[in-house]
Enzyme design. Structure first.
Site, PDB file in Angstrom:
ATOM      1  CB  SER A   1     -12.820  25.795 -29.031  1.00 14.85           C
ATOM      2  OG  SER A   1     -12.586  24.579 -30.420  1.00 14.85           O
TER       3      SER A   1
ATOM      4  CD  GLU B   1     -18.039  22.406 -19.952  1.00  9.07           C
ATOM      5  OE1 GLU B   1     -18.153  21.376 -20.355  1.00  9.07           O
ATOM      6  OE2 GLU B   1     -17.921  23.663 -20.284  1.00  9.07           O
TER       7      GLU B   1
ATOM      8  CB  THR C   1     -40.781  25.901 -11.207  1.00  9.40           C
ATOM      9  OG1 THR C   1     -41.816  26.412 -12.193  1.00  9.40           O
ATOM     10  CG2 THR C   1     -40.659  26.792  -9.883  1.00  9.40           C
ATOM     11  CG  HIS C   2     -41.843  22.792 -14.051  1.00  9.71           C
ATOM     12  ND1 HIS C   2     -41.852  21.443 -13.884  1.00  9.71           N
ATOM     13  CD2 HIS C   2     -42.356  23.367 -13.101  1.00  9.71           C
ATOM     14  CE1 HIS C   2     -42.878  21.247 -12.844  1.00  9.71           C
ATOM     15  NE2 HIS C   2     -43.160  22.440 -12.588  1.00  9.71           N
TER      16      HIS C   2
ATOM     17  CG  ASN D   1     -16.082  25.741 -24.565  1.00 11.56           C
ATOM     18  OD1 ASN D   1     -17.109  26.171 -25.134  1.00 11.56           O
ATOM     19  ND2 ASN D   1     -15.213  25.066 -25.219  1.00 11.56           N
TER      20      ASN D   1
ATOM     21  CG  ASN E   1      -4.584  -5.228  12.295  1.00 10.14           C
ATOM     22  OD1 ASN E   1      -3.824  -5.004  11.289  1.00 10.14           O
ATOM     23  ND2 ASN E   1      -5.023  -6.301  12.703  1.00 10.14           N
TER      24      ASN E   1
ATOM     25  CD  GLN F   1      -2.772  -2.645   1.835  1.00 12.61           C
ATOM     26  OE1 GLN F   1      -2.028  -2.908   2.879  1.00 12.61           O
ATOM     27  NE2 GLN F   1      -2.500  -3.172   0.635  1.00 12.61           N
TER      28      GLN F   1
ATOM     29  CB  SER G   1      -0.890   0.056   1.231  1.00 18.16           C
ATOM     30  OG  SER G   1      -0.110  -0.288   2.235  1.00 18.16           O
TER      31      SER G   1
ATOM     32  CE  LYS H   1     -17.570  25.760 -28.363  1.00 15.82           C
ATOM     33  NZ  LYS H   1     -18.947  25.525 -27.679  1.00 15.82           N
TER      34      LYS H   1
ATOM     35  CE1 TYR I   1      -6.486  -3.557   8.257  1.00 13.65           C
ATOM     36  CE2 TYR I   1      -5.704  -5.590   8.075  1.00 13.65           C
ATOM     37  CZ  TYR I   1      -5.735  -4.535   7.663  1.00 13.65           C
ATOM     38  OH  TYR I   1      -5.077  -3.948   6.597  1.00 13.65           O
TER      39      TYR I   1
HETATM   40  N1  ARG Z   1      -1.153  -1.367   5.001  1.00  8.55           N
HETATM   41  C1  ARG Z   1      -2.134  -1.938   5.926  1.00  8.55           C
HETATM   42  C2  ARG Z   1      -3.550  -1.252   5.711  1.00  8.55           C
HETATM   43  O1  ARG Z   1      -3.529  -0.232   5.121  1.00  8.55           O
HETATM   44  C3  ARG Z   1      -1.770  -1.793   7.369  1.00  8.55           C
HETATM   45  C4  ARG Z   1      -2.287  -2.788   8.317  1.00  8.55           C
HETATM   46  C5  ARG Z   1      -1.829  -4.161   7.943  1.00  8.55           C
HETATM   47  N2  ARG Z   1      -2.191  -5.141   8.869  1.00  8.55           N
HETATM   48  C6  ARG Z   1      -2.079  -6.451   8.706  1.00  8.55           C
HETATM   49  N3  ARG Z   1      -2.641  -7.269   9.540  1.00  8.55           N
HETATM   50  N4  ARG Z   1      -1.671  -6.885   7.616  1.00  8.55           N
HETATM   51  O2  ARG Z   1      -4.438  -1.664   6.282  1.00  8.55           O
END
Ligand code: ARG
Length: 461
Positions: A283, A296, A161-162, A291, A116, A328, A29, A289, A323
């Site tokens: 454009s 948007e 309205t509408h 825009n 965790n 993650q 992660s 143009k 957990y």
């Molecule tokens: N990178 C993990 C997360 O975002 C951290 C916790 C990981 N815990 C584990 N038991 N693998 O959730």
């Protein structure tokens, strides 16, 4: 695996083969949780302070940890820190570097803690900071709306309205509608902050820890209002992140509605406003143009925040306690919602002062739409005609005016009297836009006087 190879992996002791690169990439992660490094360090320092006070680590360990973490923070800030995918996430990267810097004290930091409860704490800290930024932006956005509403408090605009001309309103009143929406958005974020601002740390992996920790102390050090009362809940639920995405989705929905109006009003058929050139693009093929790209895009980006909300709700619904690694996946949608709503608010804070109202075009549209027809019906009702009959009478008058290509106020008295003998000289006061506006004079209505009063109330709040 040799001792030095296995030390790369935090849990190598239990494993007989290393992870493939694909699995490493799939499970890591780091690419998206790196941005929580400040929160990770802040939480670790609070945890270490508590461990030392409770005699779980020594005062010397704490000194080493503090010194090491200062170095780590410095390296990350300066861009010298070497992030390693082998170390999966922000938590393990920082802990590993700390240990390289200060030795055993670094290895003791994780006592009585798990990733965790660590990650749950980091996210809450991160989100709390984000909500505080958003609160400031919402305030600024609201005060820009009030500034523009003050300038346009008495500017007549067709109310729809509408999407058909209905009755005259003031542009200021219209803007105050968005002020009210935005205020409720702020309330929702403040409410979400209260539930976000509780400490999960101390839950450890899921059941709590065997060390004599002081969770209250950690909560106070980190500015949490209290602790999560159940360890299983603390590490597993992400309802606060879902709430944040829901509040963000609503905020974006409101900004999207305003965007849609800006786009319409900029169309020459309306011509109600001009938006400063810096929020528009041209454009590549059509030289004429201009825009409204920025509104948007705000309208378009609303969809992704709805998506973030759906992603988190779906992420959560099938998870047994406590957990699971599924969690993650909470970060990317949450960060996306934070980034999108923050950037969009920032844009609006700058864009609102770039709006110029074209009062003449607004008035032309009012004239073409018989916007004071209801006022004529109310006038006849005041003179004793039952409202339903008055409604029909005015319908006939509108049809006649349309044939003549005139507004109701442009019909002569004699012409108007053909529809009802109750009509007298005084009718012209109610047929003018100013008359119609001034007549809607009570709390929450569009009379310029009321708009001014509403702005004053809003400023006091
Ligand atoms: N990178 C993990 C997360 O975002 C951290 C916790 C990981 N815990 C584990 N038991 N693998 O959730």
């Amino acid at each position: 695996m040799s001792q030095s190879d296995s030390s790369q992996y935090t849990w190598a002791g239990r494993f007989s083969e290393p992870m493939s690169d694909l699995v490493k990439r799939y499970t890591a992660s780091l690419s998206f949780d790196q941005r929580m490094w400040r929160q990770d360090i802040r939480a670790s320092l609070a945890h270490a302070t508590m461990l030392a006070k409770q005699g779980i680590i020594t005062a010397d360990d704490l000194t080493d940890i503090e010194r090491g973490m200062a170095q780590v923070a410095h390296e990350i800030e300066a861009g010298h820190f070497i992030w390693s995918l082998d170390l999966e996430d922000v938590h393990l990267n920082i802990e590993k570097r700390l240990t390289t810097l200060v030795g055993d004290a670094g290895k003791r930091l994780h006592t009585g803690r798990s990733r965790n409860d660590q990650v749950a704490t980091d996210i809450r800290l991160y989100l709390r900071d984000a909500i505080d930024d958003i609160a400031i932006l919402l305030d600024e956005f609201q005060s820009r709306l009030l500034d523009l509403a003050t300038r346009e408090a008495a500017t007549p605009l067709p109310g729809f309205t509408h999407l058909q001309v209905a009755q005259p309103i003031t542009f200021g009143h219209h803007l105050l509608a968005y002020f009210e929406m935005s205020r409720r958005d702020g309330e929702r974020f403040a409410d979400c902050r209260r539930r976000t601002n509780r400490l999960p740390l101390g839950a450890a992996a899921l059941a709590g820890t065997t060390y004599p920790i002081d969770r209250q102390m950690v909560a106070e050090l980190l500015g949490f209002d209290g602790v999560c009362e159940n360890s299983l809940d603390a590490v597993s639920d992400r309802d606060f992140a879902i709430e944040f995405c829901a509040a963000s989705a609503l905020t974006m929905m409101h900004l999207s509605r305003l965007s849609e109006e800006l786009v319409l009003w900029m169309n020459p058929r309306f011509g109600f406003i001009k938006l400063a050139d810096r929020f528009c693009t041209g454009s590549s093929i059509m030289p004429q143009k201009k825009n409204p790209d920025v509104p948007e895009l705000a309208r378009g980006k609303t969809g992704r925040v709805y998506g973030d909300l759906m992603a988190l709700l779906t992420l959560m619904k099938g998870q047994p306690l406590a957990y699971n690694k599924d969690n993650q996946e909470d970060k990317e949608p949450l960060f996306d919602a934070i980034d999108t709503v923050t950037d969009t608010l920032r844009i609006f804070v700058e864009m609102i002062p770039g709006i110029t109202a074209h009062a003449e075009n607004m008035r032309d549209a009012l004239r073409q739409g018989f916007a004071t027809a209801t006022d004529l019906a109310d006038y006849l009702t005041r003179k004793g005609l039952p409202f339903r009959d008055a409604h029909e009478t005015v319908g006939l008058a509108v049809r006649r005016a349309e044939q003549l290509g005139l507004d109701l106020a442009q019909l002569s008295l004699a012409e108007l009297q053909q529809f009802s003998p109750l009509i007298g000289e005084d009718v012209f006061a109610v047929l003018t836009v100013e008359g119609a506006l001034a007549a809607r004079n009570h709390l929450g209505a569009t009379a310029p006087k009321q708009v001014v009063a509403a702005i004053a109330r809003a400023r006091r709040r």
